[in-house]
Design a protein around this motif. Structure first.
Motif, mmCIF file in Angstrom:
data_model
loop_
_atom_site.group_PDB
_atom_site.id
_atom_site.type_symbol
_atom_site.label_atom_id
_atom_site.label_comp_id
_atom_site.label_asym_id
_atom_site.label_seq_id
_atom_site.Cartn_x
_atom_site.Cartn_y
_atom_site.Cartn_z
ATOM 1 N N PRO A 158 -12.915 1.740 4.316
ATOM 2 C CA PRO A 158 -13.904 0.666 4.249
ATOM 3 C C PRO A 158 -13.470 -0.541 3.408
ATOM 4 C CG PRO A 158 -14.528 2.360 2.713
ATOM 5 C CD PRO A 158 -13.295 2.841 3.429
ATOM 6 N N LEU A 159 -12.227 -0.555 2.929
ATOM 7 C CA LEU A 159 -11.737 -1.717 2.189
ATOM 8 C C LEU A 159 -11.549 -2.883 3.142
ATOM 9 C CD1 LEU A 159 -9.045 -0.007 -0.069
ATOM 10 C CD2 LEU A 159 -11.335 -0.729 -0.724
ATOM 11 N N TYR A 212 -13.164 3.394 -3.535
ATOM 12 C CA TYR A 212 -11.709 3.252 -3.437
ATOM 13 C C TYR A 212 -11.166 2.040 -4.199
ATOM 14 C CZ TYR A 212 -12.784 6.294 0.508
ATOM 15 O OH TYR A 212 -13.256 7.315 1.296
ATOM 16 N N MET A 213 -12.007 1.209 -4.786
ATOM 17 C CA MET A 213 -11.545 -0.037 -5.398
ATOM 18 C C MET A 213 -10.652 0.226 -6.608
ATOM 19 S SD MET A 213 -15.223 -1.138 -6.971
ATOM 20 C CE MET A 213 -14.785 -2.536 -7.925
ATOM 21 N N GLY A 214 -9.838 -0.746 -6.950
ATOM 22 C CA GLY A 214 -8.952 -0.632 -8.098
ATOM 23 C C GLY A 214 -7.663 0.108 -7.785
ATOM 24 N N ASN A 215 -7.368 0.311 -6.521
ATOM 25 C CA ASN A 215 -6.114 0.903 -6.066
ATOM 26 C C ASN A 215 -5.401 -0.173 -5.252
ATOM 27 O OD1 ASN A 215 -6.270 3.895 -6.783
ATOM 28 N ND2 ASN A 215 -8.239 3.559 -5.779
ATOM 29 N N PRO A 216 -4.554 -0.985 -5.888
ATOM 30 C CA PRO A 216 -4.006 -2.168 -5.211
ATOM 31 C C PRO A 216 -3.184 -1.867 -3.960
ATOM 32 C CG PRO A 216 -3.121 -1.959 -7.457
ATOM 33 C CD PRO A 216 -4.106 -0.870 -7.265
ATOM 34 N N SER A 217 -2.602 -0.680 -3.858
ATOM 35 C CA SER A 217 -1.766 -0.374 -2.701
ATOM 36 C C SER A 217 -2.497 0.429 -1.643
ATOM 37 C CB SER A 217 -0.526 0.410 -3.153
ATOM 38 O OG SER A 217 0.227 -0.354 -4.062
ATOM 39 N N LEU A 218 -3.817 0.566 -1.789
ATOM 40 C CA LEU A 218 -4.623 1.303 -0.821
ATOM 41 C C LEU A 218 -5.159 0.323 0.209
ATOM 42 C CD1 LEU A 218 -5.416 4.292 -0.639
ATOM 43 C CD2 LEU A 218 -7.513 3.742 -1.836
ATOM 44 N N HIS A 260 -20.027 18.785 2.544
ATOM 45 C CA HIS A 260 -21.225 18.574 1.729
ATOM 46 C C HIS A 260 -21.054 17.447 0.718
ATOM 47 C CE1 HIS A 260 -23.015 22.198 3.319
ATOM 48 N NE2 HIS A 260 -21.895 22.846 3.064
ATOM 49 N N LEU A 261 -19.927 16.777 0.748
ATOM 50 C CA LEU A 261 -19.620 15.761 -0.246
ATOM 51 C C LEU A 261 -20.560 14.562 -0.107
ATOM 52 C CD1 LEU A 261 -17.571 15.386 -2.526
ATOM 53 C CD2 LEU A 261 -16.137 14.135 -0.938
ATOM 54 N N GLY A 262 -21.310 14.277 -1.176
ATOM 55 C CA GLY A 262 -22.235 13.152 -1.170
ATOM 56 C C GLY A 262 -21.763 12.012 -2.042
ATOM 57 N N VAL A 263 -20.914 12.322 -3.040
ATOM 58 C CA VAL A 263 -20.394 11.293 -3.942
ATOM 59 C C VAL A 263 -18.886 11.477 -4.060
ATOM 60 C CG1 VAL A 263 -20.420 10.397 -6.294
ATOM 61 C CG2 VAL A 263 -22.538 11.220 -5.268
ATOM 62 N N LEU A 264 -18.155 10.410 -3.835
ATOM 63 C CA LEU A 264 -16.699 10.408 -3.972
ATOM 64 C C LEU A 264 -16.302 9.163 -4.740
ATOM 65 C CD1 LEU A 264 -13.852 11.509 -3.207
ATOM 66 C CD2 LEU A 264 -13.979 10.032 -1.201
ATOM 67 N N ASP A 265 -15.505 9.347 -5.805
ATOM 68 C CA ASP A 265 -15.031 8.195 -6.573
ATOM 69 C C ASP A 265 -13.547 8.390 -6.866
ATOM 70 O OD1 ASP A 265 -14.679 5.952 -8.101
ATOM 71 O OD2 ASP A 265 -16.322 6.368 -9.482
ATOM 72 N N LEU A 266 -12.718 7.606 -6.184
ATOM 73 C CA LEU A 266 -11.271 7.623 -6.381
ATOM 74 C C LEU A 266 -10.802 6.287 -6.968
ATOM 75 C CD1 LEU A 266 -10.251 9.224 -2.960
ATOM 76 C CD2 LEU A 266 -10.546 10.376 -5.149
ATOM 77 N N SER A 267 -11.723 5.528 -7.497
ATOM 78 C CA SER A 267 -11.421 4.169 -7.945
ATOM 79 C C SER A 267 -10.531 4.146 -9.181
ATOM 80 C CB SER A 267 -12.723 3.420 -8.229
ATOM 81 O OG SER A 267 -13.457 4.067 -9.248
ATOM 82 N N TYR A 268 -9.804 3.047 -9.314
ATOM 83 C CA TYR A 268 -8.948 2.730 -10.456
ATOM 84 C C TYR A 268 -7.905 3.812 -10.722
ATOM 85 C CZ TYR A 268 -12.313 -0.942 -10.901
ATOM 86 O OH TYR A 268 -13.106 -2.024 -10.626
ATOM 87 N N ASN A 269 -7.080 4.029 -9.737
ATOM 88 C CA ASN A 269 -5.908 4.884 -9.834
ATOM 89 C C ASN A 269 -4.736 4.074 -9.286
ATOM 90 O OD1 ASN A 269 -6.533 7.781 -10.729
ATOM 91 N ND2 ASN A 269 -8.195 7.371 -9.304
ATOM 92 N N ASN A 270 -3.670 4.737 -8.909
ATOM 93 C CA ASN A 270 -2.529 4.079 -8.269
ATOM 94 C C ASN A 270 -2.316 4.638 -6.879
ATOM 95 O OD1 ASN A 270 -1.836 2.444 -10.536
ATOM 96 N ND2 ASN A 270 -1.013 4.260 -11.531
ATOM 97 N N LEU A 271 -3.401 4.950 -6.185
ATOM 98 C CA LEU A 271 -3.294 5.511 -4.842
ATOM 99 C C LEU A 271 -2.748 4.457 -3.889
ATOM 100 C CD1 LEU A 271 -6.685 7.451 -4.795
ATOM 101 C CD2 LEU A 271 -4.395 8.398 -5.114
ATOM 102 N N SER A 272 -2.055 4.927 -2.865
ATOM 103 C CA SER A 272 -1.439 3.994 -1.925
ATOM 104 C C SER A 272 -1.591 4.527 -0.512
ATOM 105 C CB SER A 272 0.038 3.804 -2.263
ATOM 106 O OG SER A 272 0.710 5.048 -2.206
#
Length: 182
Positions: free
Chosen positions: A87-88, A77-83, A48-60
């Motif tokens: 869709p990036l 997903y933006m702002g995670n340089p090692s991701l 049911h997820l309609g909005v997801l924001d994982l931006s600006y972390n250190n995810l890889s």
């Protein structure tokens, strides 16, 4: 609607592996924290997820290529340089080159959108100019060259001006009354 907003909390560690157990979650925001590690495939269980924001972390690592996670755009997903991964624009090492004909990657790693907007063509600009010319002179020319139209036009403008003036004066007097009564 069920939402979980944990943005801007300086959270560290990884995204919990059992996050997918939260049923009926419509909104999930982990943005602007210090989360690290990969993105759990359990996020794809959130049907049911309609909005997801994982931006600006250190995810890889690679974004799981599940149908659910691919429905979100690059801004999630933006702002995670090692991701990397869709869709990036950034492809993952070892993958065949991610090639989208609408994007080019220049030397500094930035993506440039090369897509041509087929709606805006030379004909579009010609039609816009012609439409403006005809509409402008159709209205302005009638007022300029036809005395009765010019008279009617300015009469309407005077009535609108009088109406606005009266309404403003009434509002001012009401405000004075309310301020004096307090």
């Amino acid at each position: 609607m069920v939402g979980l907003n944990l943005s801007r909390n300086k959270l560290t560690g990884s995204i919990p592996l059992d996050i997918g157990r939260i049923t009926n979650l419509n909104f999930l925001d982990f943005s602007r924290n210090r989360l690290s590690g990969g993105i759990s495939t359990s996020l794809s269980e959130l049907s049911h997820l309609g909005v997801l924001d994982l931006s600006y972390n250190n995810l890889s690592g690679k974004i799981p290529q599940t149908t659910q996670l691919l429905t979100f755009n690059e801004s999630s997903y933006m702002g995670n340089p090692s991701l990397c991964g869709r869709p990036l624009v950034k492809s993952c090492p070892g993958d065949e080159a991610h090639h989208d004909p609408n994007y080019s990657v220049v030397d500094n790693g930035d993506a440039i959108n090369n897509s041509d907007d087929n709606l805006i063509t030379q004909g579009f600009y010609i039609a816009m100019g012609l439409g403006f010319f005809i509409a402008f002179w159709g209205i302005f020319g009638t007022i300029l060259f036809n005395k009765s139209s010019r008279y009617a036009y300015f009469q309407v403008l005077n009535r609108v001006e009088d109406y606005v003036y009266v309404r403003v004066e009434l509002m001012k007097s009401r405000l004075r009354k309310t301020s004096l009564n307090q």
